[in-house]
Design a protein around this motif. Structure first.
Motif, PDB file in Angstrom:
ATOM      1  N   SER A  22      91.491 -13.860  47.030  1.00 44.35           N
ATOM      2  CA  SER A  22      92.223 -12.597  47.040  1.00 44.35           C
ATOM      3  C   SER A  22      92.482 -12.118  48.463  1.00 44.35           C
ATOM      4  CB  SER A  22      91.457 -11.528  46.255  1.00 44.35           C
ATOM      5  OG  SER A  22      91.335 -11.894  44.897  1.00 44.35           O
TER       6      SER A  22
ATOM      7  N   ASN B 260      95.249 -23.274  36.280  1.00 37.65           N
ATOM      8  CA  ASN B 260      95.984 -22.069  36.665  1.00 37.65           C
ATOM      9  C   ASN B 260      95.730 -21.704  38.125  1.00 37.65           C
ATOM     10  OD1 ASN B 260      97.087 -21.782  34.112  1.00 37.65           O
ATOM     11  ND2 ASN B 260      95.452 -20.435  33.395  1.00 37.65           N
TER      12      ASN B 260
ATOM     13  N   GLU C 234     104.404 -11.388  43.755  1.00 40.66           N
ATOM     14  CA  GLU C 234     103.188 -10.678  43.344  1.00 40.66           C
ATOM     15  C   GLU C 234     101.974 -11.606  43.335  1.00 40.66           C
ATOM     16  OE1 GLU C 234     104.046  -8.876  39.609  1.00 40.66           O
ATOM     17  OE2 GLU C 234     105.601  -7.559  40.430  1.00 40.66           O
TER      18      GLU C 234
ATOM     19  N   GLU D 225      98.250 -10.061  43.027  1.00 35.91           N
ATOM     20  CA  GLU D 225      97.804  -9.677  41.681  1.00 35.91           C
ATOM     21  C   GLU D 225      97.478 -10.894  40.838  1.00 35.91           C
ATOM     22  OE1 GLU D 225      99.609  -7.558  37.643  1.00 35.91           O
ATOM     23  OE2 GLU D 225     100.658  -7.331  39.564  1.00 35.91           O
ATOM     24  N   LEU D 226      98.305 -11.943  40.929  1.00 35.87           N
ATOM     25  CA  LEU D 226      98.083 -13.135  40.114  1.00 35.87           C
ATOM     26  C   LEU D 226      96.832 -13.894  40.551  1.00 35.87           C
ATOM     27  CD1 LEU D 226     101.699 -14.504  39.643  1.00 35.87           C
ATOM     28  CD2 LEU D 226     100.145 -13.720  37.852  1.00 35.87           C
TER      29      LEU D 226
ATOM     30  N   ARG E  91      94.113 -12.668  41.852  1.00 32.14           N
ATOM     31  CA  ARG E  91      92.947 -11.947  41.333  1.00 32.14           C
ATOM     32  C   ARG E  91      92.790 -12.188  39.836  1.00 32.14           C
ATOM     33  NH1 ARG E  91      88.180 -10.408  42.596  1.00 32.14           N
ATOM     34  NH2 ARG E  91      89.009  -9.674  44.610  1.00 32.14           N
ATOM     35  N   ARG E  92      93.884 -12.130  39.103  1.00 35.76           N
ATOM     36  CA  ARG E  92      93.803 -12.298  37.645  1.00 35.76           C
ATOM     37  C   ARG E  92      93.320 -13.696  37.282  1.00 35.76           C
ATOM     38  NH1 ARG E  92      99.357 -11.828  34.694  1.00 35.76           N
ATOM     39  NH2 ARG E  92      99.315  -9.845  35.849  1.00 35.76           N
ATOM     40  N   ARG E  93      93.925 -14.712  37.896  1.00 29.14           N
ATOM     41  CA  ARG E  93      93.519 -16.088  37.578  1.00 29.14           C
ATOM     42  C   ARG E  93      92.084 -16.364  38.015  1.00 29.14           C
ATOM     43  NH1 ARG E  93      96.947 -16.425  33.684  1.00 29.14           N
ATOM     44  NH2 ARG E  93      99.101 -16.911  34.297  1.00 29.14           N
TER      45      ARG E  93
ATOM     46  N   GLU F 295      89.640 -14.154  38.070  1.00 29.82           N
ATOM     47  CA  GLU F 295      88.768 -13.513  37.091  1.00 29.82           C
ATOM     48  C   GLU F 295      88.708 -14.321  35.802  1.00 29.82           C
ATOM     49  OE1 GLU F 295      86.772 -11.001  37.428  1.00 29.82           O
ATOM     50  OE2 GLU F 295      87.368 -10.495  39.475  1.00 29.82           O
ATOM     51  N   GLU F 296      89.830 -14.931  35.425  1.00 37.63           N
ATOM     52  CA  GLU F 296      89.825 -15.779  34.233  1.00 37.63           C
ATOM     53  C   GLU F 296      88.930 -16.999  34.438  1.00 37.63           C
ATOM     54  OE1 GLU F 296      94.412 -14.679  32.849  1.00 37.63           O
ATOM     55  OE2 GLU F 296      93.949 -16.616  33.773  1.00 37.63           O
TER      56      GLU F 296
ATOM     57  N   HIS G 250      85.345 -15.824  34.153  1.00 33.47           N
ATOM     58  CA  HIS G 250      85.013 -15.577  32.746  1.00 33.47           C
ATOM     59  C   HIS G 250      84.786 -16.898  31.996  1.00 33.47           C
ATOM     60  CE1 HIS G 250      84.986 -13.636  28.819  1.00 33.47           C
ATOM     61  NE2 HIS G 250      85.849 -14.551  28.412  1.00 33.47           N
TER      62      HIS G 250
END
Length: 358
Positions: free
Chosen positions: A252, A310, A323, A326-327, A329-331, A333-334, A337
């Protein structure tokens, strides 16, 4: 290292039939040349690669490493990369170097075959021949002299398009000692000198079906490394849950400089491949023993594989992605998880009563 006189008659395990010109090869699509070459060596010793390479699954990252080779993986222990990939088996490896055909012959004689780092640009059987510089690994189990006195090496490369056969010393040594210069056609696996590197291996593990006790040991070890990983400011390696959390934060922080994200594509391949093999191992074991919790482990490992796809592809193409911050960070976090869910399934599999485990 120089040898005055040699003959290509090194004693080999009986599984390798040099007279027939064949060497055991092993390939699975998501794997890099690191896993496929080590897997082929394991096959030569009568071991199933999935049973050995598939027991371990972890996250480990070395932030200060140079990551521009297909076979890159952070070094953790004194047992070398093979020992790190096979922590529950008696397997180890070590890197060494040479610069001449005689050097390579001596290493083959000493170790009954070696894994050789190469530049695809100089290998006639690779699609990149005389076109693209890129680091790669091949198995070289033998050498010989032709009737004219020239030296040839037997090369086994299972990565598509698969090849095995005799190759002139001229081609192999040029590839093995290449400077592997930066190549705009492959920004991921060029720009680091091959440098005559050779990976020697030792496999002392006896063939045999994994026991329940060994499976439990592997699940416990994987879970322990996930729970107890570190990522402090003085730690050379970021590992486990803490390491992955810091890695995601690291990505990030770099999102504003897309080129700095490229190493995640290379590094992530080794982690993704390990998760794939762990899923394959758990799935095969679950099928043979009708073990539902292990089937859940396999499904979670597959989700880790998908999450890595991803992250890796996003980092590879970050310069063209709107963007991106944002992507990323999202990927990330996935991915975190997915590993957490895998750890949950390890715990559930271990929570049962294993009647045949001491």
């Amino acid at each position: 290292m120089t040898i005055a006189s040699t003959v290509g008659t090194t004693a080999r395990p009986p599984r390798w039939n040099g007279a027939a010109g064949t060497y055991p090869q092993w390939y699975e699509d998501p794997l890099s040349c690191l896993q496929t070459t080590l897997g082929s060596v394991l096959l030569e010793h009568g071991l199933r690669p999935v049973d050995v390479l598939g027991q371990s699954c972890e996250f480990v990252f070395a932030p200060d490493d140079v990551m521009c080779e297909e076979f890159y993986r952070p070094v953790q222990s004194s047992r070398g990369v093979a020992g790190d990939l096979c922590p529950y088996h008696d397997v180890e490896s070590a890197w060494t170097t040479g610069s001449t055909a005689d050097d390579l012959i001596a290493l083959i004689e000493e170790h009954s075959g070696v894994i050789v780092a190469v530049d695809n640009y100089y290998l006639p059987f690779r699609p990149a021949y005389q076109d693209v510089h890129a680091a790669h690994l091949v198995v070289v189990p033998a050498w010989r002299r032709t009737p004219d006195g020239d030296v040839e090496f037997y090369v086994s490369d299972v990565q598509p398009p698969a090849f095995q056969g005799w190759l002139s010393a001229e081609h192999l040594v040029a590839s093995w000692t290449s400077g592997n210069p930066s190549d705009t056609q492959d920004v991921f696996f060029s720009s680091r000198e091959i440098g005559g590197r050779v990976l020697t291996t030792k496999v002392r593990q006896a063939p045999g079906e994994p026991t329940t006790e060994q499976v439990v040991r592997a699940l416990r070890g994987n879970l322990e490394r996930w729970d107890n990983g570190v990522a402090g400011p003085t730690d050379r390696l970021w590992a486990g849950r803490s390491g992955l959390r810091r890695f995601v934060d690291h990505l990030s922080d770099q999102a504003a400089a897309p080129a700095s994200l490229r190493p995640a594509y290379t590094f992530g391949w080794s982690m993704q491949a390990q998760a794939f093999l762990h899923g394959r191992f758990a799935r095969e074991r679950a099928f043979r023993t009708d073990d539902a919790p292990l089937a859940a482990v396999a499904a979670s490992a597959d989700r880790v594989v998908s999450a890595w796809s991803n992250v890796r592809l996003l980092c590879a193409h970050a310069a063209n992605v709107p963007e991106i911050s944002e992507l990323i960070r999202r990927r990330g976090e996935e991915l975190l998880h997915a590993y957490e869910q895998l750890a949950v399934d390890w715990r559930l599999a271990l929570s049962r009563e294993w009647t045949d485990v001491r």
